[in-house]
Design an enzyme around this catalytic site. Sequence first.
Site, PDB file in Angstrom:
ATOM      1  N   ALA A 165       0.121  -7.161  41.080  1.00  0.00           N
ATOM      2  CA  ALA A 165      -0.513  -5.912  40.622  1.00  0.00           C
ATOM      3  C   ALA A 165      -1.482  -6.182  39.480  1.00  0.00           C
ATOM      4  CB  ALA A 165       0.558  -4.900  40.198  1.00  0.00           C
TER       5      ALA A 165
ATOM      6  N   ASN B 166       7.609 -12.226  39.547  1.00  0.00           N
ATOM      7  CA  ASN B 166       8.337 -12.302  40.813  1.00  0.00           C
ATOM      8  C   ASN B 166       7.405 -12.676  41.959  1.00  0.00           C
ATOM      9  OD1 ASN B 166      11.089 -11.854  40.506  1.00  0.00           O
ATOM     10  ND2 ASN B 166      10.872  -9.628  40.469  1.00  0.00           N
ATOM     11  N   SER B 167       6.146 -12.279  41.820  1.00  0.00           N
ATOM     12  CA  SER B 167       5.216 -12.467  42.940  1.00  0.00           C
ATOM     13  C   SER B 167       5.121 -13.936  43.350  1.00  0.00           C
ATOM     14  CB  SER B 167       3.822 -11.954  42.562  1.00  0.00           C
ATOM     15  OG  SER B 167       3.879 -10.602  42.179  1.00  0.00           O
TER      16      SER B 167
ATOM     17  N   ARG C  51      17.539  -2.422  54.824  1.00  0.00           N
ATOM     18  CA  ARG C  51      18.189  -3.343  53.889  1.00  0.00           C
ATOM     19  C   ARG C  51      19.422  -2.725  53.240  1.00  0.00           C
ATOM     20  NH1 ARG C  51      13.045  -6.279  50.893  1.00  0.00           N
ATOM     21  NH2 ARG C  51      12.489  -7.507  52.710  1.00  0.00           N
TER      22      ARG C  51
ATOM     23  N   HIS D 110      14.967  -5.270  44.469  1.00  0.00           N
ATOM     24  CA  HIS D 110      13.777  -4.464  44.175  1.00  0.00           C
ATOM     25  C   HIS D 110      14.208  -3.177  43.482  1.00  0.00           C
ATOM     26  CE1 HIS D 110       9.477  -3.568  44.961  1.00  0.00           C
ATOM     27  NE2 HIS D 110       9.892  -2.317  44.887  1.00  0.00           N
TER      28      HIS D 110
ATOM     29  N   GLU E  47       5.578  -2.853  40.995  1.00  0.00           N
ATOM     30  CA  GLU E  47       7.002  -2.534  40.936  1.00  0.00           C
ATOM     31  C   GLU E  47       7.406  -1.788  39.659  1.00  0.00           C
ATOM     32  OE1 GLU E  47       9.482  -5.786  42.343  1.00  0.00           O
ATOM     33  OE2 GLU E  47      11.282  -4.705  41.686  1.00  0.00           O
TER      34      GLU E  47
ATOM     35  N   ALA F 129       6.200  -3.948  49.592  1.00  0.00           N
ATOM     36  CA  ALA F 129       5.935  -4.110  48.156  1.00  0.00           C
ATOM     37  C   ALA F 129       4.639  -4.876  47.924  1.00  0.00           C
ATOM     38  CB  ALA F 129       7.092  -4.821  47.470  1.00  0.00           C
TER      39      ALA F 129
HETATM   40  C1  LIG Z   1      12.378 -13.497  45.978  1.00  0.00           C
HETATM   41  C2  LIG Z   1      11.536 -12.315  46.325  1.00  0.00           C
HETATM   42  C3  LIG Z   1      10.937 -12.231  47.579  1.00  0.00           C
HETATM   43  C4  LIG Z   1      10.160 -11.136  47.893  1.00  0.00           C
HETATM   44  N1  LIG Z   1       9.529 -11.103  49.100  1.00  0.00           N
HETATM   45  C5  LIG Z   1       8.760 -10.021  49.402  1.00  0.00           C
HETATM   46  C6  LIG Z   1       8.034  -9.959  50.628  1.00  0.00           C
HETATM   47  O1  LIG Z   1       8.028 -10.905  51.416  1.00  0.00           O
HETATM   48  N2  LIG Z   1       7.327  -8.840  50.897  1.00  0.00           N
HETATM   49  C7  LIG Z   1       7.278  -7.766  50.033  1.00  0.00           C
HETATM   50  O2  LIG Z   1       6.624  -6.767  50.330  1.00  0.00           O
HETATM   51  N3  LIG Z   1       7.923  -7.826  48.853  1.00  0.00           N
HETATM   52  C8  LIG Z   1       8.633  -8.913  48.517  1.00  0.00           C
HETATM   53  N4  LIG Z   1       9.258  -8.963  47.312  1.00  0.00           N
HETATM   54  C9  LIG Z   1       8.958  -7.914  46.333  1.00  0.00           C
HETATM   55  C10 LIG Z   1       7.583  -8.131  45.723  1.00  0.00           C
HETATM   56  O3  LIG Z   1       7.230  -9.485  45.801  1.00  0.00           O
HETATM   57  C11 LIG Z   1       7.549  -7.652  44.277  1.00  0.00           C
HETATM   58  O4  LIG Z   1       7.805  -6.273  44.276  1.00  0.00           O
HETATM   59  C12 LIG Z   1       6.189  -7.941  43.662  1.00  0.00           C
HETATM   60  O5  LIG Z   1       5.961  -9.334  43.590  1.00  0.00           O
HETATM   61  C13 LIG Z   1       6.077  -7.327  42.281  1.00  0.00           C
HETATM   62  O6  LIG Z   1       4.787  -7.587  41.805  1.00  0.00           O
HETATM   63  P1  LIG Z   1       4.341  -6.977  40.423  1.00  0.00           P
HETATM   64  O7  LIG Z   1       2.958  -7.444  40.186  1.00  0.00           O
HETATM   65  O8  LIG Z   1       4.612  -5.531  40.375  1.00  0.00           O
HETATM   66  O9  LIG Z   1       5.372  -7.642  39.383  1.00  0.00           O
HETATM   67  P2  LIG Z   1       5.664  -9.180  39.088  1.00  0.00           P
HETATM   68  O10 LIG Z   1       5.131 -10.077  40.104  1.00  0.00           O
HETATM   69  O11 LIG Z   1       7.100  -9.284  38.755  1.00  0.00           O
HETATM   70  O12 LIG Z   1       4.800  -9.422  37.783  1.00  0.00           O
HETATM   71  C14 LIG Z   1       5.095  -8.746  36.576  1.00  0.00           C
HETATM   72  C15 LIG Z   1       4.651  -9.617  35.434  1.00  0.00           C
HETATM   73  O13 LIG Z   1       4.718  -8.881  34.228  1.00  0.00           O
HETATM   74  C16 LIG Z   1       5.274  -9.697  33.215  1.00  0.00           C
HETATM   75  N5  LIG Z   1       5.894  -8.834  32.195  1.00  0.00           N
HETATM   76  C17 LIG Z   1       6.990  -8.048  32.324  1.00  0.00           C
HETATM   77  N6  LIG Z   1       7.266  -7.434  31.159  1.00  0.00           N
HETATM   78  C18 LIG Z   1       6.337  -7.845  30.280  1.00  0.00           C
HETATM   79  C19 LIG Z   1       6.106  -7.573  28.906  1.00  0.00           C
HETATM   80  N7  LIG Z   1       6.914  -6.793  28.175  1.00  0.00           N
HETATM   81  N8  LIG Z   1       5.032  -8.166  28.302  1.00  0.00           N
HETATM   82  C20 LIG Z   1       4.217  -9.019  28.986  1.00  0.00           C
HETATM   83  N9  LIG Z   1       4.414  -9.330  30.292  1.00  0.00           N
HETATM   84  C21 LIG Z   1       5.454  -8.733  30.936  1.00  0.00           C
HETATM   85  C22 LIG Z   1       6.285 -10.534  33.966  1.00  0.00           C
HETATM   86  O14 LIG Z   1       6.641 -11.689  33.249  1.00  0.00           O
HETATM   87  C23 LIG Z   1       5.556 -10.829  35.257  1.00  0.00           C
HETATM   88  O15 LIG Z   1       4.786 -11.992  35.186  1.00  0.00           O
HETATM   89  C24 LIG Z   1      10.020 -10.066  46.964  1.00  0.00           C
HETATM   90  C25 LIG Z   1      10.627 -10.145  45.716  1.00  0.00           C
HETATM   91  C26 LIG Z   1      11.375 -11.263  45.392  1.00  0.00           C
HETATM   92  C27 LIG Z   1      12.027 -11.328  44.040  1.00  0.00           C
END
Ligand SMILES: Cc1cc2nc3c(=O)[nH]c(=O)nc-3n(C[C@H](O)[C@H](O)[C@H](O)COP(=O)(O)OP(=O)(O)OC[C@H]3O[C@@H](n4cnc5c(N)ncnc54)[C@H](O)[C@@H]3O)c2cc1C
Length: 505
Positions: free
Chosen positions: A59, A86-87, A328, A438, A468, A483
């Site tokens: 994101a 997590n990504s 799920r 999730h 997320e 996601a």
């Molecule tokens: C093992 C696994 C497999 C998955 N496989 C799939 C899939 O195949 N298909 C699917 O649709 N979904 C999947 N998901 C879910 C999906 O990947 C996640 O929902 C998605 O990656 C979240 O992306 P994001 O950018 O919202 O957050 P994230 O990728 O978690 O990034 C958030 C970032 O913000 C940073 N952060 C947090 N708090 C702070 C703070 N206070 N200050 C500074 N930085 C901060 C974190 O360190 C992190 O780097 C999976 C999840 C997991 C855990």
Amino acid sequence: MSEKDESGISRRQLLGSTAAIVAGAVVGAGMFPKELHAITAPKKWDREADVIIVGTGYAGLSAAIEAFDAGSSVILLEKNPFVGGNSITASGGYNAVDPERQKKQGIEDSIDLHYKHTLAGGDFRADPEKVRFLAENALDGIKWLEKMGVAFEPTVYTIVGSLYPRSHDPINNGRGASIVKALKDQVDKRKIPILLGYKLSGLVREQVLAGMVLGVQAENKGKKVYFKAKKGVVLGTGGFAADVKMRTKYAPQLDAEVPTTNVPTATGEAILRAEDEGADVIGMDYIQLLIACNYYTKKYGSLANLGIDSAIFVNLKGERFVAEDQRRDVMSDALMQQPKKLLLWIADDLCKKRYNAETIEKTVKEGLIFRSDTLEGLAAILKEKLDIPQDKFLATIKKYNESVKNGEDKEFGKTKTNLKAIATGPFYASPTQAGTHHTMGGLRTKGTTGQVIDRDGNIIPRLYAAGEVTGGVHGTNRLGGNATADCIVNGKACGKMAAAEKRLS
Ligand SMILES: Cc1cc2nc3c(=O)[nH]c(=O)nc-3n(C[C@H](O)[C@H](O)[C@H](O)COP(=O)(O)OP(=O)(O)OC[C@H]3O[C@@H](n4cnc5c(N)ncnc54)[C@H](O)[C@@H]3O)c2cc1C
């Protein structure tokens, strides 16, 4: 309800006087509720950009690229010493209706169907406007990622819990890491600074609980650093599935004993900091478990997240107990009723198609999953390791393979398209548990704008959130593969929205 508390002081009076004290920074510890912990603008900002983005997952990275391409300067803040949250560990499955790929496979699909599946899969608790936006823009997100340098497999499949064959995988098992890498390369190409080790510790608003968001406070090596956002702040801070304190507040059963598929830093403090500034949350107790944690390591891995057509679930009694292509939540609830809350993913050589061969070799060597050239051999291993009755296990596989031949799973109702025989050796068994995966809840945002809403339902000006960290997109239960689409589609949209704000001097 009476506005006055037992002391006879009205809530309005209390809030007014407390706000004045906070604004004057003469705060006595414990004088007022934590929710009024608020940060005022510093005398001097340390750094500035048009758009400050917190979080470097799908994101945050997508938002950064789009905000920059719309003519804004951007700074990305990340608490970890690495990019990707997590990504970077995720499987990268991405749901989109994709006529070009799906037609070649004879799959009928439509945006309406994706919309309906998503709403129904989340028990109709998602915001229909957000779901429609996701379904309508998911393919655009794939095409944009392709432009950013991500290559996807030419065929689609049904990732576990996605309920329909519209999941796209990055090629060559590139998984989420390949999406993060491509996006990070694009961020670097644009020379957008990524500051690692900066943890969001507060949002700065014009006044306490009021006015525009002017920037953020972050902690770096014990020091507080202030970042001015001339156009806006985007939170892409991810979910809180690894945050035991936060998840047990909303779902007490998900205590420290329950493993998680998430990185340990998937914690929810950014949500708390937004709440400090009045932000509202939605759906916080909707927390998804995924059957994907290895029994021995308690970590995400082993053979989980194979296409469910190529696997069946067997419990310690040697029996199937649920259709493997169910929702799920249905599957993890069923697993909670089984002995030791443990199952074996049983797969044949077909799993190699979707799993990195080196990982398979490594995990077999480490004794985390079991392999044999014959089903009888596998049954013997399972008897030795987990005391699973051999005859029962072999009878279960035989019965399942007969269902495949007859084209109908009378016992559990796995759908015909997902019925593939466990027939070609070598055969694998992966002892697996459910882990928190999730968090469907999070910050409440307005419609499809990504604008964060406060507890009175008003927009908090210049505060955006995507991915997320937000709630309302998936309802009670997220479909597998939705996601990635959510984070890319809404991350992009937030980046553009923030960039379109009027620049403050
Ligand atoms: C093992 C696994 C497999 C998955 N496989 C799939 C899939 O195949 N298909 C699917 O649709 N979904 C999947 N998901 C879910 C999906 O990947 C996640 O929902 C998605 O990656 C979240 O992306 P994001 O950018 O919202 O957050 P994230 O990728 O978690 O990034 C958030 C970032 O913000 C940073 N952060 C947090 N708090 C702070 C703070 N206070 N200050 C500074 N930085 C901060 C974190 O360190 C992190 O780097 C999976 C999840 C997991 C855990």
